[in-house]
Design an enzyme around this catalytic site. Sequence first.
Site, mmCIF file in Angstrom:
data_model
loop_
_atom_site.group_PDB
_atom_site.id
_atom_site.type_symbol
_atom_site.label_atom_id
_atom_site.label_comp_id
_atom_site.label_asym_id
_atom_site.label_seq_id
_atom_site.Cartn_x
_atom_site.Cartn_y
_atom_site.Cartn_z
ATOM 1 N N ASP A 177 0.868 -1.182 0.000
ATOM 2 C CA ASP A 177 0.000 0.000 0.000
ATOM 3 C C ASP A 177 0.905 1.233 0.000
ATOM 4 O OD1 ASP A 177 -2.283 1.615 0.389
ATOM 5 O OD2 ASP A 177 -2.432 1.174 2.510
ATOM 6 N N LYS B 36 -1.298 -1.249 -4.641
ATOM 7 C CA LYS B 36 -2.065 -0.026 -4.908
ATOM 8 C C LYS B 36 -1.061 1.020 -5.375
ATOM 9 C CE LYS B 36 -5.588 -0.594 -1.280
ATOM 10 N NZ LYS B 36 -5.983 -0.146 0.082
#
Length: 179
Positions: A106, A134
């Site tokens: 992330d 992400k």
Amino acid sequence: MSIIQIKDKKFALSIPEVEIQNAVRKVGDAINRDLADKDPLFICVLNGAFMFAGDLMKTVTIPSEITFIKLSSYDGLYSTGKVKEIIGLNESVVGRNVVVVEDIVDTGITMERILSSLRAKGANEIKVATFLQKPDALQRDITVDYIAMKIPNDFIVGYGLDYDGYGRNLKDIYTVVSE
Ligand code: 5GP
Ligand code: MG
């Protein structure tokens, strides 16, 4: 569209099991090709990566070992930015070729911390295999060698990933529905 409820939140089906399994197999194929003579030590980052690591290891056919570390950084829906080590490494990584197996990269803070600790412990070549990334959330300059799937910057559950401890057992990935 399939909607489920976990605690106070609704989640919509976003990545079905077949797509997940195809993507995981591709990572396994690439690792079998790239690390055939490297005797890798896979390091599964608990809790989130347990399902990815299980499926990935079934596709790995080269001689290898697997071990587990346990870290925690999320509190509900938001990354706390602080990484707690709950169970450390037992075995030596000196001179070993290691593959860190993560559920999701992330912000990259967790992975940066793992990589610097493995370097300090004397690992040789370090590769990173993540189930999800992400890309829009990345805040650290880290190299992720194997990425099964890339997703937008929304909170997801399933396939090992939880919301407040729940949802890890789901075989598909679900995205939070904003109200
Ligand atoms: P990072 O340090 O890269 O910001 O966060 C990594 C960890 O946060 C992951 O290993 C994972 O456990 C957790 N995480 C990040 N995004 C999500 C998400 O969308 N859903 C869930 N359940 N966990 C996430
Ligand atoms: Mg994780």
